[in-house]
Design a protein around this motif. Structure first.
Motif, PDB file in Angstrom:
ATOM      1  N   SER A   1     -32.113  -1.884 116.456  1.00  0.00           N
ATOM      2  CA  SER A   1     -31.773  -2.546 117.723  1.00  0.00           C
ATOM      3  C   SER A   1     -30.821  -1.692 118.540  1.00  0.00           C
ATOM      4  O   SER A   1     -30.985  -1.547 119.761  1.00  0.00           O
ATOM      5  CB  SER A   1     -31.133  -3.911 117.443  1.00  0.00           C
ATOM      6  N   GLY A   2     -29.831  -1.123 117.881  1.00  0.00           N
ATOM      7  CA  GLY A   2     -28.857  -0.279 118.574  1.00  0.00           C
ATOM      8  C   GLY A   2     -29.519   0.941 119.200  1.00  0.00           C
ATOM      9  O   GLY A   2     -29.219   1.303 120.353  1.00  0.00           O
TER      10      GLY A   2
ATOM     11  N   ARG B   1     -41.122  -0.972 113.790  1.00  0.00           N
ATOM     12  CA  ARG B   1     -40.405  -1.106 112.525  1.00  0.00           C
ATOM     13  C   ARG B   1     -39.465  -2.304 112.549  1.00  0.00           C
ATOM     14  O   ARG B   1     -39.325  -3.025 111.562  1.00  0.00           O
ATOM     15  CB  ARG B   1     -39.653   0.187 112.223  1.00  0.00           C
ATOM     16  N   LEU B   2     -38.828  -2.525 113.698  1.00  0.00           N
ATOM     17  CA  LEU B   2     -37.935  -3.679 113.833  1.00  0.00           C
ATOM     18  C   LEU B   2     -38.706  -4.977 113.650  1.00  0.00           C
ATOM     19  O   LEU B   2     -38.186  -5.942 113.058  1.00  0.00           O
ATOM     20  CB  LEU B   2     -37.250  -3.657 115.200  1.00  0.00           C
TER      21      LEU B   2
ATOM     22  N   LEU C   1     -34.094  -1.515 100.958  1.00  0.00           N
ATOM     23  CA  LEU C   1     -33.860  -1.566 102.403  1.00  0.00           C
ATOM     24  C   LEU C   1     -33.234  -2.914 102.738  1.00  0.00           C
ATOM     25  O   LEU C   1     -33.859  -3.964 102.543  1.00  0.00           O
ATOM     26  CB  LEU C   1     -35.160  -1.395 103.181  1.00  0.00           C
ATOM     27  N   ASP C   2     -32.012  -2.880 103.226  1.00  0.00           N
ATOM     28  CA  ASP C   2     -31.320  -4.085 103.669  1.00  0.00           C
ATOM     29  C   ASP C   2     -31.871  -4.442 105.050  1.00  0.00           C
ATOM     30  O   ASP C   2     -31.661  -3.714 106.026  1.00  0.00           O
ATOM     31  CB  ASP C   2     -29.815  -3.807 103.737  1.00  0.00           C
ATOM     32  N   LYS C   3     -32.590  -5.555 105.154  1.00  0.00           N
ATOM     33  CA  LYS C   3     -33.273  -5.917 106.405  1.00  0.00           C
ATOM     34  C   LYS C   3     -32.300  -6.103 107.572  1.00  0.00           C
ATOM     35  O   LYS C   3     -32.549  -5.623 108.682  1.00  0.00           O
ATOM     36  CB  LYS C   3     -34.086  -7.197 106.202  1.00  0.00           C
ATOM     37  N   GLN C   4     -31.192  -6.771 107.321  1.00  0.00           N
ATOM     38  CA  GLN C   4     -30.227  -7.012 108.404  1.00  0.00           C
ATOM     39  C   GLN C   4     -29.609  -5.706 108.887  1.00  0.00           C
ATOM     40  O   GLN C   4     -29.483  -5.474 110.098  1.00  0.00           O
ATOM     41  CB  GLN C   4     -29.116  -7.965 107.935  1.00  0.00           C
ATOM     42  N   LYS C   5     -29.259  -4.857 107.947  1.00  0.00           N
ATOM     43  CA  LYS C   5     -28.670  -3.565 108.300  1.00  0.00           C
ATOM     44  C   LYS C   5     -29.654  -2.725 109.105  1.00  0.00           C
ATOM     45  O   LYS C   5     -29.308  -2.123 110.126  1.00  0.00           O
ATOM     46  CB  LYS C   5     -28.254  -2.815 107.032  1.00  0.00           C
TER      47      LYS C   5
ATOM     48  N   PHE D   1     -38.660  -9.957 113.219  1.00  0.00           N
ATOM     49  CA  PHE D   1     -39.676 -10.139 114.246  1.00  0.00           C
ATOM     50  C   PHE D   1     -39.109 -10.741 115.528  1.00  0.00           C
ATOM     51  O   PHE D   1     -39.443 -10.314 116.636  1.00  0.00           O
ATOM     52  CB  PHE D   1     -40.812 -11.016 113.714  1.00  0.00           C
ATOM     53  N   SER D   2     -38.250 -11.726 115.414  1.00  0.00           N
ATOM     54  CA  SER D   2     -37.710 -12.394 116.611  1.00  0.00           C
ATOM     55  C   SER D   2     -36.858 -11.440 117.439  1.00  0.00           C
ATOM     56  O   SER D   2     -36.914 -11.446 118.669  1.00  0.00           O
ATOM     57  CB  SER D   2     -36.897 -13.626 116.210  1.00  0.00           C
ATOM     58  N   LYS D   3     -36.080 -10.598 116.764  1.00  0.00           N
ATOM     59  CA  LYS D   3     -35.244  -9.626 117.473  1.00  0.00           C
ATOM     60  C   LYS D   3     -36.115  -8.598 118.179  1.00  0.00           C
ATOM     61  O   LYS D   3     -35.836  -8.202 119.318  1.00  0.00           O
ATOM     62  CB  LYS D   3     -34.303  -8.932 116.488  1.00  0.00           C
ATOM     63  N   ALA D   4     -37.185  -8.186 117.521  1.00  0.00           N
ATOM     64  CA  ALA D   4     -38.106  -7.220 118.125  1.00  0.00           C
ATOM     65  C   ALA D   4     -38.768  -7.813 119.367  1.00  0.00           C
ATOM     66  O   ALA D   4     -38.894  -7.137 120.398  1.00  0.00           O
ATOM     67  CB  ALA D   4     -39.159  -6.799 117.107  1.00  0.00           C
ATOM     68  N   SER D   5     -39.173  -9.063 119.292  1.00  0.00           N
ATOM     69  CA  SER D   5     -39.817  -9.728 120.431  1.00  0.00           C
ATOM     70  C   SER D   5     -38.860  -9.831 121.613  1.00  0.00           C
ATOM     71  O   SER D   5     -39.249  -9.650 122.770  1.00  0.00           O
ATOM     72  CB  SER D   5     -40.284 -11.129 120.019  1.00  0.00           C
TER      73      SER D   5
END
Length: 341
Positions: A143-144, A189-190, A133-137, A195-199
């Protein structure tokens, strides 16, 4: 002859040495996948089995477990959600290139961004599969989807209507709640992959709890008249009233309410020839009506049979079966009311 035997023995020894060498030369990713796929950028897991399909499943399940969800936790999706997803209004997880075995066993929401990268078979016919699993991908994909769904939730919650306390508006808000529940799974899951993007996105996302509070406020303003003919001691009426109340609606004894849920019941006693039990055959018919538009919104009809050592006990079981079936069907109805916005 001695020369031939010597050559043969040399060939056997050489072959054995070659096989041993082949067995020892396992790819680095088999024993140390993180050396190839850095833990900072990827989640990786190796599945091992005697057949490839099972090795693939074990590898993918290893990735899914990272999200601390039940492996097989797929939830039922309403038809309105399926329709909105197919029309591109709502973003729902879609994955390809996985076997039917994996799709049946692993929640599709946990497969976003997962790839089966490598395969290898050792000398003992064990198959190794590497899932990555590519974390950035994955973060970009989650996010999208969350952002798209947030836009749809906002549309649903901000529809201007002159008929606020109606089942149609109830269904509209309930659909927003259903989408928010999906978004909360994606946020969960995000948070694992970024974590920062999810927050950041969580602050912009309306929670299902918040929407549910609004939904209940609407439901409390929607009284429903409930009545059934041939209802011993009013048991079915009480059961259906309880079902409506469980969704937040008020029940009423006023026949002039806009909404009414009325029906008819029939019970028949039957004793088999061997007299091993007493049976209760039941017939249930009901209609949910909207008098404002003179529409039958929901019609329900079914029959069944219950049995026990006495008719009274069989009747109790019949009431329980009717209650369970009515609740299940009414829930389906609410989830599939056409939503316009």
């Amino acid at each position: 002859m001695r020369k031939i035997i010597s050559v043969f023995l040399f060939a056997v020894c050489a072959g054995n040495l070659f096989c041993a060498s082949a067995r020892e030369k396992e790819p680095e990713w088999v024993s140390a996948p993180k050396n190839i796929y850095s833990a900072d950028q990827y989640f990786s897991y190796v599945g091992k089995s005697k057949n490839r399909a099972q090795a693939e499943l074990l590898a993918v399940e290893g990735i899914a477990a990272v999200f601390e969800q039940k492996i097989n936790s797929a939830s039922t999706v309403s038809s309105r959600m399926e329709k909105a997803g197919s029309e591109g209004k709502v973003a729902v997880a879609k994955v390809q290139n996985f076997s039917s075995k994996i799709m049946r066993s692993v929640d599709v929401d946990s497969l976003v961004g997962v790839e089966l990268k490598e395969f290898w078979t050792d000398g003992e016919k064990n198959v190794y599969a590497l899932a990555v699993l590519d974390k950035q991908k994955a973060a970009e994909l989650y996010s999208g989807m969350i952002q798209k769904n947030n836009g749809e939730i906002s549309k649903l919650l901000n529809v201007s209507t002159d008929d606020e306390f109606s089942l149609e508006n109830y269904a509209r808000i309930d659909f927003a709640r259903e989408i928010s529940c999906i978004n909360e799974k994606y946020l969960s899951r995000l948070s694992v992959v970024d974590f920062s993007k999810a927050s950041e996105l969580e602050k912009k996302t309306v929670s299902s709890a918040e929407i549910n509070s609004r939904l209940l406020e609407i439901a409390r303003q929607i009284p429903v008249y409930v009545y059934f003919k041939n209802d011993p001691d009013g048991r079915v009426q009480a059961g259906c009233s309880r079902i409506l109340s469980s969704f937040g609606f008020r029940t009423s004894q006023d026949k002039n309410e806009r909404y009414s849920f009325t029906g008819d019941l029939e019970f028949k006693q039957n004793v088999p020839k061997d007299k091993s039990s007493v049976q209760c055959r039941y017939f249930f018919k009901a209609v949910l009506n909207d008098s404002a538009f003179e529409q039958n919104l929901f019609a329900l009809s079914f029959d069944g049979r219950s049995a026990s050592n006495t008719y009274d006990n069989a009747l109790v079981r019949a009431f329980s079966a009717i209650d369970s079936r009515a609740e299940s069907e009414f829930k389906k109805f609410l989830q599939n009311i056409a939503v316009h916005y």
